[in-house]
Motif scaffolding. Structure first.
Motif, PDB file in Angstrom:
ATOM      1  N   GLU B 169       0.899  -1.148   0.000  1.00  0.00           N
ATOM      2  CA  GLU B 169       0.000   0.000   0.000  1.00  0.00           C
ATOM      3  C   GLU B 169       0.942   1.203   0.000  1.00  0.00           C
ATOM      4  O   GLU B 169       1.775   1.322   0.901  1.00  0.00           O
ATOM      5  N   PRO B 170       0.848   2.083  -0.994  1.00  0.00           N
ATOM      6  CA  PRO B 170       1.865   3.138  -1.129  1.00  0.00           C
ATOM      7  C   PRO B 170       2.083   3.917   0.164  1.00  0.00           C
ATOM      8  O   PRO B 170       1.135   4.422   0.754  1.00  0.00           O
ATOM      9  N   PHE B 171       3.325   3.939   0.598  1.00  0.00           N
ATOM     10  CA  PHE B 171       3.794   4.703   1.759  1.00  0.00           C
ATOM     11  C   PHE B 171       3.188   4.240   3.079  1.00  0.00           C
ATOM     12  O   PHE B 171       3.360   4.897   4.099  1.00  0.00           O
ATOM     13  N   TRP B 189      -2.857  -2.284   7.407  1.00  0.00           N
ATOM     14  CA  TRP B 189      -1.822  -1.288   7.112  1.00  0.00           C
ATOM     15  C   TRP B 189      -2.151   0.037   7.789  1.00  0.00           C
ATOM     16  O   TRP B 189      -3.294   0.297   8.171  1.00  0.00           O
ATOM     17  N   LEU B 191      -1.208   4.250   7.345  1.00  0.00           N
ATOM     18  CA  LEU B 191      -0.562   5.350   6.623  1.00  0.00           C
ATOM     19  C   LEU B 191      -0.527   6.561   7.537  1.00  0.00           C
ATOM     20  O   LEU B 191      -1.580   7.057   7.961  1.00  0.00           O
ATOM     21  N   LEU B 192       0.671   7.007   7.859  1.00  0.00           N
ATOM     22  CA  LEU B 192       0.797   8.223   8.657  1.00  0.00           C
ATOM     23  C   LEU B 192       0.727   9.411   7.713  1.00  0.00           C
ATOM     24  O   LEU B 192       1.564   9.554   6.821  1.00  0.00           O
ATOM     25  N   ASP B 193      -0.268  10.207   7.894  1.00  0.00           N
ATOM     26  CA  ASP B 193      -0.424  11.391   7.064  1.00  0.00           C
ATOM     27  C   ASP B 193      -0.926  12.516   7.956  1.00  0.00           C
ATOM     28  O   ASP B 193      -2.050  12.982   7.813  1.00  0.00           O
ATOM     29  N   PRO B 194      -0.067  12.912   8.926  1.00  0.00           N
ATOM     30  CA  PRO B 194      -0.515  13.908   9.894  1.00  0.00           C
ATOM     31  C   PRO B 194      -1.118  15.117   9.198  1.00  0.00           C
ATOM     32  O   PRO B 194      -0.654  15.498   8.122  1.00  0.00           O
ATOM     33  N   ASN B 196      -3.572  13.436  10.306  1.00  0.00           N
ATOM     34  CA  ASN B 196      -4.375  12.228  10.462  1.00  0.00           C
ATOM     35  C   ASN B 196      -3.521  10.996  10.208  1.00  0.00           C
ATOM     36  O   ASN B 196      -2.407  11.080   9.693  1.00  0.00           O
ATOM     37  N   TYR B 198      -4.316   6.889   8.662  1.00  0.00           N
ATOM     38  CA  TYR B 198      -5.327   6.076   7.997  1.00  0.00           C
ATOM     39  C   TYR B 198      -4.949   4.606   8.121  1.00  0.00           C
ATOM     40  O   TYR B 198      -3.764   4.270   8.245  1.00  0.00           O
ATOM     41  N   GLU B 214     -10.714  -5.533   0.784  1.00  0.00           N
ATOM     42  CA  GLU B 214     -10.058  -4.537   1.624  1.00  0.00           C
ATOM     43  C   GLU B 214     -11.132  -3.599   2.152  1.00  0.00           C
ATOM     44  O   GLU B 214     -12.078  -3.252   1.444  1.00  0.00           O
ATOM     45  N   ASP B 216     -11.359   0.100   4.350  1.00  0.00           N
ATOM     46  CA  ASP B 216     -10.605   1.170   4.984  1.00  0.00           C
ATOM     47  C   ASP B 216     -11.499   2.324   5.444  1.00  0.00           C
ATOM     48  O   ASP B 216     -11.027   3.417   5.698  1.00  0.00           O
ATOM     49  N   GLU B 217     -12.788   2.062   5.489  1.00  0.00           N
ATOM     50  CA  GLU B 217     -13.680   3.090   6.013  1.00  0.00           C
ATOM     51  C   GLU B 217     -14.924   2.444   6.597  1.00  0.00           C
ATOM     52  O   GLU B 217     -15.271   1.311   6.268  1.00  0.00           O
ATOM     53  N   GLU B 222     -16.466   7.323   7.089  1.00  0.00           N
ATOM     54  CA  GLU B 222     -15.364   7.803   7.913  1.00  0.00           C
ATOM     55  C   GLU B 222     -14.177   6.856   7.753  1.00  0.00           C
ATOM     56  O   GLU B 222     -14.289   5.647   8.000  1.00  0.00           O
ATOM     57  N   PRO B 223     -13.035   7.378   7.316  1.00  0.00           N
ATOM     58  CA  PRO B 223     -11.897   6.473   7.107  1.00  0.00           C
ATOM     59  C   PRO B 223     -11.419   5.868   8.418  1.00  0.00           C
ATOM     60  O   PRO B 223     -11.514   6.491   9.476  1.00  0.00           O
TER      61      PRO B 223
END
Lengths: 669, 547
Positions: B169-171, B189, B191-194, B196, B198, B214, B216-217, B222-223
């Motif tokens: 999963e990218p990044f 997985w 994903l750190l994307d401050p 937030n 995910y 998969e 993811d929400e 809401e993710p």
């Protein structure tokens, strides 16, 4: 991107009011380099105009660091929508960093589901949005808040970046060139403490300096219990030579220089000047010459004394700090011989606006870059005293007012001993000043002192009862780090790593290796501190003394950890390439106050050091400049002696894993 | 994984008539075979040791099958069952499974005492929830496979690892540990994307790595936030349950997903985050909701933490019990949930899992016992016979303490008394795996340390990659240990002496991990190793299965 209306308003207000230090713990998981990698488009711009009524602004692209569009010069309309529009409508004051002429850094479009048009931009704080088109963005949200280590709110992304926007843009340029270095870990390690001796009283001053002349730095210890001298007769073999040298003083500070230019180091022990005659020919000992202040009663109030170049003749003069008596300056008679002359009045140090009658430590360096020594005096609100061509000192009018009291009783005069060093990368000597439990980083912005502490991440992770700070590239990565002692009996001494771009890291928390410090002295406070290469391995070591009477040598072992690894991170790969240059400055004339510059062959200054400036409340390191150099290659070393003499040397610097470059800089006259 | 052993049996009336007499013998024989089938390793061993018996059993089964197949059919109405003789419908009834259920029931009685009777309790909303635990032995696949935390589901243990597939999963990072159930890999997985983070839960084909689904929400769009928790699969394989949230997150959900559709079955909201991995016990899901500590003294902001138990079918809360910072992952056995208490708690706590009503009726407290630990007990709880094993220390997943120290405690399951305590050079954060009287401990100082289960003595210790911390739990097979260092090296060690046989890099070659967050623990199943990484995605390896 989720919208968090609840926090937006407070974040906006926070942005407006955020000009106080943030305890922004570094988020090693998401640094600007990560944003640079993840986003498809990275650009910087300048705000053309703000549409306060509609809520938004127009951004002119000034540089495109990554991606194809938009082009430089293009104007992007950025409109506040959703939560941001509501927040702006409710906010009375404008956001200080959203104003015409202000810079912006922007990241647009991630290779991630739901994030193809995600927008993240920085203008004194992070904001969120979406790309509608290349020329139109929606500004939807502000950063959220979390609780910092001090229990205070801090923007969630402050750990990614809480520096200035221009510094971020500078980093983006470096990232685009593949030259950015912004370490996530503390790549430093030190060996077990070496307890040189334990005295019966507090160690108040300490010097690491080759007194004996055998090329190995010796140790001088000032203590009310009686001073000690430990000569290093063989590598790391010290003998107590106090009696042999006929030293019977008990003092509160120590400095070393060749005041009479006879080639033999002399001592300034407390306020007493001792002419040295110790050498390998059998002549040894120190003879009292003169005491400062000349008045015995005044001398009882001595806090610290040091050599200073106050008149540009290359003969070290003397400066003393008196508790409640301000600074006094004494001119070396030079070639004519005779007694030192009190030039306090001539120098303008008898004036209240220059700190007369104050109680504080002084720091020596060259703020203006004119080769004349300037002074920071940590008394009252603090004074940055600039020396003019006539040898007169005047307070810099724009120096921010600071507070130099510490402890539960707000005692004055027990903190503030700092250092002039190129910390921010401005190409000049900036100023790092410890205060009670923190520091102030004063950027030298073309001579203007700007307090940039708020941008420094963990520069606010202070200990308590900070006494003094030295500046030295202890990580040997090209950034000058700082080390601070706490005068508390069991105070935590602080090693703060300079990451560059105005960001700092509490080293021990982010240490890269199993151990950073192995001995107990880190947590036993300190009253005396010096750095320098004690064992000749090209790495700056730490020498400190504390209230327990300990004289402790902490050897730097950083280079032994620089070994090739299978899958190096970018940080590690850069450090493996980094070289080390150790320059020893010999005179004897003009050494105190000399400036050693490392330059590219084209003449651009890469790094520099001030000789005799790391005084740290009455201590002294050797006359050397140790540089970590990230890009090996050909350089020039330029030494500007304090009397104006100048000389350059070409040097070739290899990765330190291969060789340490060394230079003994002697005068050409 | 339960193999399909349904033979081509005859129609119901035949079995009813003939089996009435033969049932005891049938049960005994099938019980032995089934017991071995469920433990294939033992089956192989048994066949090697006693080839004659194995052949005998085989012929016996064949003979019995033939007998049943050729038994003359009778009149259904004569059986007195009252069932119509509809051969078409009767042929779909799997009586072997019925028999196996009977066998399982017998096994459960033998190993765990009398069955827990069904209980009905009031939930927080005043309704009732079924907290039956009659199915507690149907082997849910919890974090690290089971309460011994071996990370091993049986089958050959591969050596000479070769990449089989990878899922990226990218990044994103895979902080969570994968679990394998019924030829599927479940993993999560982050994903750190401050500001937030995910997260996503995935189901992959274990053999190919193909994405089956998969999510993811939530249903409301809401993710998911970042996921550190590891999935648990219900005994019947119908549901996968996982916590959400990273350390600074609040209001995170416990999520239950239908394994067939990949759709959310329910979400159970909490006040805090769920870095803990859930334990499934019968119809109960137990998980710790960890505190959000702030400041240098790590005081909780908001709620100090609690253990939550919800109904597996509905997600309705059955009970909750306040415990400081239960970031640890619980282990549940014999109706008692054991969990560590982290910062500001420093303890291991044993909790009765009955409903509040049942507790009140019996006059018992929720806490059976509580034992102080010298440091925060953040590590997952492992059960070894009558021992509760807990790792503790003064470091966490991100920061090494200034003066690192840690310990492993072995506590008596019944009363929490300390059987032994072994001081270690740093924190134990990953799951301790138990096999062959050894407790294999991942230690933050970079060592894998094997302790003797009898007295806690160190049997061997081994580093994977210098001082790089061991944060995830090791997988332990019959004779191998699979351990991973925080900088992304998976090593295979000899169980006997800890010697390193081979090492493999898990992170992306192009993007080496910078965070030291290879904390996902390896899972070994059927000759493959599955593991997440910081930058290299989720990976599967296979290799040689003979030494």
């Amino acid at each position: 991107m989720t919208t968090n209306v609840r926090t937006v308003l407070s974040v906006l207000l926070f942005s407006v009011l955020a000009h106080f230090p943030l305890k922004a713990v570094i988020n090693v998981g998401l640094q600007p380099a990560d944003l640079f990698e993840r986003y498809e488009t990275v650009l910087t711009g300048e705000i053309e105009r703000v549409d306060e009524e509609a809520g938004g602004f127009f951004l002119r692209v000034t540089a495109l660091h990554k991606g194809e569009t938009p082009e430089v010069g293009e104007i992007i309309e950025i409109s506040a929508v959703d939560a941001m529009a509501e927040a702006l409508a409710d906010q009375v004051d404008p956001i200080v960093d959203i104003a015409p002429g202000k810079p912006v850094a922007a990241f647009v479009g991630m290779r991630q589901r739901r994030a193809e048009d995600q927008l993240l931009f920085y203008a004194g704080g992070f904001y969120l949005g979406t790309r509608v088109s290349d020329s139109r963005w929606n500004w939807t949200d502000g950063d959220t808040q979390m609780t910092g280590v001090d229990g205070q709110p801090v923007p969630t992304m402050a750990g990614t970046w809480n520096g200035s926007t221009p510094q971020l843009n500078h980093m983006l340029e470096d990232l685009a060139r593949g030259e950015a270095y912004f370490p996530r870990r503390g790549y430093a390690a030190f060996k077990e403490d070496i307890l040189i001796d334990q005295l019966d009283d507090t160690v108040r001053g300490i010097a690491l300096y080759d007194l004996y002349g055998n090329g190995l730095p010796d140790i001088y210890v000032s203590s009310p219990d009686g001073d000690r001298v430990y000569l290093q007769m063989a590598p790391l073999e010290f003998i107590d030579a106090t009696e042999w040298l006929g030293l019977e003083q008990a003092s509160v500070s120590i400095d070393v220089a060749d005041f009479d230019l006879d080639g033999i180091p002399d001592l300034l022990v407390g306020g007493t000047l001792l002419r040295g005659s110790a050498n390998r020919s059998g002549q040894h000992g120190f003879t009292p010459v003169e005491s400062f202040p000349h008045d015995d009663e005044e001398r009882a109030a001595l806090k610290a004394a040091a050599f200073i170049e106050a008149d540009g003749d290359g003969y070290p003069d003397v400066i003393v700090s008196l508790e409640g008596g301000g600074l006094r300056l004494y001119r070396n008679p030079g070639e004519s011989g005779g007694a030192f002359t009190d030039i306090t009045e001539h120098a303008g140090l008898d004036r209240t606006e220059a700190g007369a009658g104050g109680n504080g430590y002084f720091t020596l360096g060259d703020w203006t870059g004119d080769g004349r020594t300037d002074i920071h005096y940590a008394a009252g609100p603090g004074f940055l005293l600039i020396q003019d061509s006539e040898g007169r000192f005047a307070p810099h009018p724009d120096m921010p007012e600071l507070r130099f009291t510490s402890g539960p009783d707000d005692a004055p005069g027990l903190t503030g001993a700092g250092a002039f060093a190129p910390i921010i990368g401005s190409g000049r000597f900036d100023l790092i000043i410890p205060v009670a439990s923190s520091w102030h980083v004063i950027e030298n912005r073309n001579g203007q002192p700007i307090d940039v502490t708020e941008y420094g991440n963990e520069i606010n992770e202070g200990s308590f009862l900070h006494l003094s700070t030295v500046a030295s590239d202890l990580t040997l990565d090209g950034n000058v780090d700082i080390y601070t002692i706490s005068r508390a009996q069991y105070g935590h001494n602080r090693f703060i790593i300079n990451r560059g771009y105005g960001s700092f890291m509490l080293a021990t928390v982010h240490r890269a290796y199993d151990k950073m410090f192995s001995g107990p002295s880190q947590e036993l406070g300190g009253w005396a501190l010096a750095t320098g290469d004690a064992n000749g391995d090209g790495q700056p070591d730490i020498l400190l003394g504390n209230e327990h009477g300990h004289v402790v040598l902490i050897l730097n072992d950083t280079l032994s950890y620089r070994e090739p690894v299978e899958h190096p991170t970018d940080d590690v790969a850069r450090m493996l390439q980094a070289g080390v240059l150790a320059v020893t400055v010999e005179g004897p004339r003009g050494v105190v106050g000399a400036i050693v510059q490392l330059e590219t062959p084209e003449g651009a200054t890469v790094d520099m050091r001030f000789i005799g400036g790391n005084n740290a409340a009455g201590s002294r390191g050797p006359d050397e400049a140790i540089f970590g150099v990230r890009k090996p290659g050909d350089y020039l070393v330029r030494v500007r002696y304090a009397d104006g003499h100048e000389r350059t040397w070409p040097v070739e610097i290899s990765p330190a894993t291969q060789a340490i470059a060394r230079l003994t800089a002697t005068r050409s006259d | 994984m339960v193999p399909d052993i349904t033979p081509q049996l005859a129609v119901v009336p035949i079995l009813i008539n003939a089996g009435a007499a033969a049932l005891p013998a049938l049960i005994a024989g099938v019980a032995s075979v089934a017991a071995l089938i469920f433990k294939p390793r033992q089956l192989v061993r048994a066949c090697r040791r006693h080839p004659g018996r194995a052949l005998g059993v085989l012929f016996g089964i064949a003979g019995l099958t033939a007998l049943i197949a050729f038994w003359p059919a009778g009149d259904a109405t004569a059986t007195g069952t009252g069932r119509p003789a509809t051969s078409a419908s009767a042929s779909t009834t799997d009586w072997t499974r019925v028999a196996l259920e009977i066998i399982r029931e017998e096994q459960r009685r033998q190993s765990r005492g009398p069955a827990v009777t069904q209980q009905v309790s009031a939930n927080a909303e005043g309704g009732t929830v079924d907290v039956a635990t009659s199915d507690v032995d149907a082997q849910p696949a919890i974090f690290r496979g089971g309460i011994e935390r071996t990370g091993y589901a049986g089958g050959p243990a591969p050596l000479g690892l070769q990449p089989l597939w990878e899922y990226e999963e990218p990044f994103a990072m895979f902080l969570s540990s994968p679990i394998v159930h019924a030829d599927r890999v479940y993993a999560a997985w982050t994903l750190l994307d401050p500001p937030n983070s995910y997260g996503g839960l995935i189901a992959l084909d274990a053999a190919t790595g193909d994405l089956l689904w998969e999510i993811d929400e939530r249903d409301d769009g809401e993710p998911f936030v970042g996921i550190f928790s590891s999935p648990a699969v219900s005994a019947d394989g119908r549901y996968v349950v996982i916590g959400q949230g990273l350390h600074y997150d609040a209001n995170c959900d416990l999520i239950c997903v239908d394994t067939q559709t990949g759709e959310i079955k329910w979400v159970a909201p909490t006040l805090l985050h769920l870095e803990s991995s859930p334990a499934i016990y019968g119809n109960l899901v137990v998980i710790g909701a960890g505190a959000i500590e702030v400041g240098s003294d790590r005081q909780p902001e908001g709620h100090p933490g609690y253990v939550l138990a919800v109904d597996l079918e509905t997600g309705r809360e059955v009970w909750r019990h306040d415990i400081a910072d239960p970031e640890s992952s619980p282990a549940v056995i014999d109706g008692i949930a054991y969990i560590g208490s982290g910062f500001n708690g420093n303890a291991v706590v044993a909790l009765r899992t009955e409903s509040e009503d049942a507790l009140q009726a019996s006059g018992k407290d929720r806490e059976l016992w509580r034992r102080d630990t010298p440091y925060p007990a953040l590590g997952p709880i492992t059960i070894a016979g009558n021992l509760v094993l807990a790792g503790c220390g003064n470091g966490d997943f991100v920061f090494r303490a200034q003066n690192p120290a840690g310990a492993v405690l072995a506590l008596d399951r019944d009363n929490g008394e300390v059987r032994w305590e072994t001081a270690l050079p740093d924190t134990v954060l990953g799951a301790i795996a138990v096999r062959d009287n050894l407790a294999i401990c991942p230690v933050r100082n970079g060592e894998v340390i094997a302790l003797d289960l009898d007295d806690g003595a160190i049997v061997w210790r081994q580093r994977i990659n210098g001082s790089a911390a061991i944060l995830g739990g090791p997988a332990v097979t019959e004779d191998l240990v699979y351990a991973v260092s925080q900088d992304g090296y998976l090593a295979i060690l000899e169980l006997q002496d800890g010697s390193v046989l081979e090492r493999h890099y898990l992170n992306s070659e192009r993007r080496p991990g910078t965070l030291g967050l290879s904390v996902s623990s390896p899972f070994v199943s059927d000759g493959r190793v599955y593991i997440g990484s910081e930058t290299g995605g989720l990976r599967a390896f296979d290799g040689s299965t003979s030494r």
